[in-house]
Design a protein around this motif. Structure first.
Motif, PDB file in Angstrom:
ATOM      1  N   LEU A 295     -20.256 -36.667  -8.562  1.00 45.76           N
ATOM      2  CA  LEU A 295     -21.657 -36.282  -8.453  1.00 45.76           C
ATOM      3  C   LEU A 295     -22.192 -36.719  -7.101  1.00 45.76           C
ATOM      4  CD1 LEU A 295     -22.884 -37.575 -11.948  1.00 45.76           C
ATOM      5  CD2 LEU A 295     -22.106 -35.275 -11.402  1.00 45.76           C
ATOM      6  N   ASP A 296     -23.191 -35.987  -6.582  1.00 49.39           N
ATOM      7  CA  ASP A 296     -23.817 -36.418  -5.340  1.00 49.39           C
ATOM      8  C   ASP A 296     -24.914 -37.434  -5.648  1.00 49.39           C
ATOM      9  OD1 ASP A 296     -26.064 -35.054  -6.238  1.00 49.39           O
ATOM     10  OD2 ASP A 296     -26.134 -33.660  -4.550  1.00 49.39           O
ATOM     11  N   GLU A 297     -25.650 -37.831  -4.630  1.00 47.00           N
ATOM     12  CA  GLU A 297     -26.673 -38.867  -4.796  1.00 47.00           C
ATOM     13  C   GLU A 297     -27.801 -38.438  -5.723  1.00 47.00           C
ATOM     14  OE1 GLU A 297     -26.760 -41.140  -0.552  1.00 47.00           O
ATOM     15  OE2 GLU A 297     -27.194 -38.980  -0.503  1.00 47.00           O
ATOM     16  N   HIS A 298     -27.969 -37.122  -5.892  1.00 49.54           N
ATOM     17  CA  HIS A 298     -29.048 -36.598  -6.737  1.00 49.54           C
ATOM     18  C   HIS A 298     -28.577 -36.222  -8.136  1.00 49.54           C
ATOM     19  CE1 HIS A 298     -31.335 -36.484  -3.009  1.00 49.54           C
ATOM     20  NE2 HIS A 298     -30.354 -35.773  -2.467  1.00 49.54           N
ATOM     21  N   GLY A 299     -27.306 -36.484  -8.435  1.00 49.52           N
ATOM     22  CA  GLY A 299     -26.789 -36.185  -9.757  1.00 49.52           C
ATOM     23  C   GLY A 299     -26.246 -34.789  -9.936  1.00 49.52           C
TER      24      GLY A 299
END
Length: 334
Positions: A295-299
């Motif tokens: 997942l990226d930093e924003h989910g």
């Protein structure tokens, strides 16, 4: 030339579906009478999805939850195939069929002896846990690249080896029909792992009870990670499309991330996401070892990765937007 009033009306030309790129997960309530692939193709055409797959077949007799993956969600479908599942089934005692369910031909019929709740519970206990099970002859298992049911339909003799499966729960829900003398039916609840056949469980239960049995009804209740699913019937989806249009129909889809919760999750920064998108690994330590959801930093989901024994992280199956630019689609974007 005069018109012929008795001639049949000309056939309407069926409009060809124009498929499009679409990503997401549909929790379909499969109707009885359709194969899983037939149900998949029906909803794929409804949504005009260019790519689709289902996560675990249901027999035509069965109803209930069939998760359907569209677009990039097909990249996680394989991981959902091995998920834990729950069913409700009705066992009809006294008759054994060639398919182990009500759609097959009867092979033999035996009288149903006097059966008590204690004897039923004892038989169910023998079929719970890590057990050895012989799959049905009429099944989608392949031998030599061909499904067994195709060989069975041609009358070929088939020997099927037993294999180990996990049955987490096999419980009696109701035996009123049997005990009241109405019909020899048992209503049962099953929770099991990948590769377990409820038809085989019911068949073996009938043998333990001394009379044989087959599945009369079968409904899948849930599949991990969808324990409390909001399912959609084909009729409801068709009505939505006709009455409200395609954009409202798309609101029935779950985001891909909803299907990624069964994997341990690893979040990465934008710079790390770019490295993964270029096919490069990351030095750890990351954990746990094995396959993980990225997942990226924003989910937002990037795909699946693999953590090695040294804690390093490498990409396994990335979604198309997990590119070197780090650009991700907006939530809900087809």
């Amino acid at each position: 030339m005069p018109n012929n009033p008795s001639a049949p009306p000309p056939r309407q030309k069926r409009e060809r579906t124009v498929f499009r790129r679409l990503d997401g997960i549909l929790l379909l309530d499969k109707p009885q009478g359709l194969s899983s692939n037939q149900a998949l193709q029906r909803v794929r055409h409804l949504f005009r999805a260019d790519k689709g797959g289902h996560t675990g077949s249901l027999d035509p007799l069965a109803t209930g939850l069939l998760p359907v993956c569209f677009g990039e969600a097909t990249k996680i479908a394989g991981g959902l195939l091995g998920a834990r599942k729950a069913y409700e089934t009705v066992a009809r005692l006294g008759i054994v069929t060639d398919t182990d369910d009500a759609e097959g031909q009867p092979l033999r019929e035996r009288p149903v002896p006097a059966i008590t709740i204690d004897s039923i519970d004892a038989a169910l206990k023998q079929l719970t846990g890590r057990i050895r099970q012989r799959p049905p002859i009429y099944s989608a298992l392949k031998r030599g690249g061909e499904p067994l049911y195709a060989k069975a339909r041609r009358g070929e003799t088939i020997e099927i080896e037993e294999r180990e499966v996990d049955v987490h729960a096999f419980d009696l829900v109701n035996a009123a029909d049997l005990l009241d003398g109405d019909e020899p039916l048992l209503r049962l609840h099953v929770e099991c792992g990948s590769g377990t056949y409820v038809r085989s469980l019911v068949r073996d239960l009938g043998e333990l009870l001394g009379c044989g049995a087959h599945v009369a009804e079968l409904r899948r209740l849930w599949v991990d990670p969808f324990r409390e699913p909001r399912m959609w019937t084909l009729q409801a989806l068709e009505n939505l499309l006709a009455q409200a249009g395609e954009r409202v129909l798309e609101a029935c889809l779950l985001p891909i991330e909803a299907g990624m919760t069964s994997w341990p999750q690893v979040r990465v920064s934008e710079a790390q996401a770019q490295r993964l998108g270029r096919g490069q690994g990351l030095r750890g330590p990351y954990q746990p070892q094995g396959q993980v959801a990225l997942l990226d930093e924003h989910g937002r989901g990037l795909g699946l990765g693999e953590v090695d024994a040294e804690g390093g992280l490498r990409p396994a199956r990335l979604f198309r937007w997990a590119s070197a630019t780090g650009a991700l689609p907006e939530a809900g974007t087809p």
